[in-house]
Design a protein around this motif. Structure first.
Motif, PDB file in Angstrom:
ATOM      1  N   LEU A   1      -8.191   2.679  -1.275  1.00  0.00           N
ATOM      2  CA  LEU A   1      -6.845   3.170  -1.602  1.00  0.00           C
ATOM      3  C   LEU A   1      -6.919   4.334  -2.588  1.00  0.00           C
ATOM      4  O   LEU A   1      -6.189   5.321  -2.455  1.00  0.00           O
TER       5      LEU A   1
ATOM      6  N   LEU B   1      -3.940   5.125   5.511  1.00  0.00           N
ATOM      7  CA  LEU B   1      -3.666   3.727   5.148  1.00  0.00           C
ATOM      8  C   LEU B   1      -3.678   2.839   6.382  1.00  0.00           C
ATOM      9  O   LEU B   1      -4.271   1.754   6.371  1.00  0.00           O
TER      10      LEU B   1
ATOM     11  N   THR C   1       0.829  -1.209   0.000  1.00  0.00           N
ATOM     12  CA  THR C   1       0.000   0.000   0.000  1.00  0.00           C
ATOM     13  C   THR C   1       0.863   1.259   0.000  1.00  0.00           C
ATOM     14  O   THR C   1       0.479   2.276  -0.572  1.00  0.00           O
TER      15      THR C   1
END
Length: 190
Positions: free
Chosen positions: A159, A179, A94
């Motif tokens: 995301l 995140l 991520t």
């Protein structure tokens, strides 16, 4: 990457192409669409002729940079899974996704201009990214570290939302907090 019908590049030509793509990411991220191609060539340590031999137009360079960045992001998933426990691999990926979006942010106007000509620089990128994300999530689910009721499409949307609101380099700390919050919400209850 070699298109069908093209001969593979010599090793030195392949290195020059990679140096150009790497430099272009940095320069486009910093300067956006107005970046001078000569600056990219200089930053890559190659001559302008080498840049234009590889990428005859600005649009060709931007599209190649974009496709290269997508490929690197997606190729990172199996590498991370081989090196880290699944949840840590997902977390690391991520962060790479944020790097990818931050680099793309400086190229967004150029990508829109290319799309306006009828070319599709995005092609299969969204599906490629979701496939990479699915492999990470599947590994996490198999390890029992994340919930199984969240799909890769859901996490991808989260995301993308984080990226849309926090894509600028100066917003990186906020993006990482978001995140962490998102990934913490995926964890299975102990």
């Amino acid at each position: 990457m070699v298109d069908a019908g093209q001969r593979p590049l010599r090793a030195d030509a392949r290195r020059n192409r990679e140096k150009i793509l790497t430099a272009a990411v940095r320069v486009f991220a910093a300067e956006g669409l107005d970046a001078h191609l000569e600056r990219i060539a200089k930053e890559a340590g190659v001559g302008s002729a080498t840049l234009y031999r590889n990428f005859p137009t600005r649009e060709a360079l931007v599209e190649a940079v974009y496709r290269n960045e997508v490929a690197q992001l997606c190729d990172a998933a199996p590498t991370l899974l081989a090196a880290k426990p699944p949840y840590e691999a997902l977390r690391a990926w991520t962060r790479l996704f944020l790097d990818y979006v931050t680099a793309k942010y400086g190229m967004i106007d150029a990508l829109r201009a290319i799309a306006a000509t009828g070319s599709n620089p995005y092609g299969h990128s969204r599906a490629m990214i979701r496939t990479a994300l699915a492999s990470l999530m599947d590994a996490c689910a198999a390890a029992g570290t994340i919930r199984t009721d969240i799909s890769p499409t859901d996490l991808s949307a989260a995301l993308e939302g984080i990226a849309l609101t926090s894509a600028r380099p100066e917003q990186r700390a906020q993006a990482e907090r978001l995140l962490d919050l998102t990934l913490d919400g995926l964890k299975t209850c102990p």
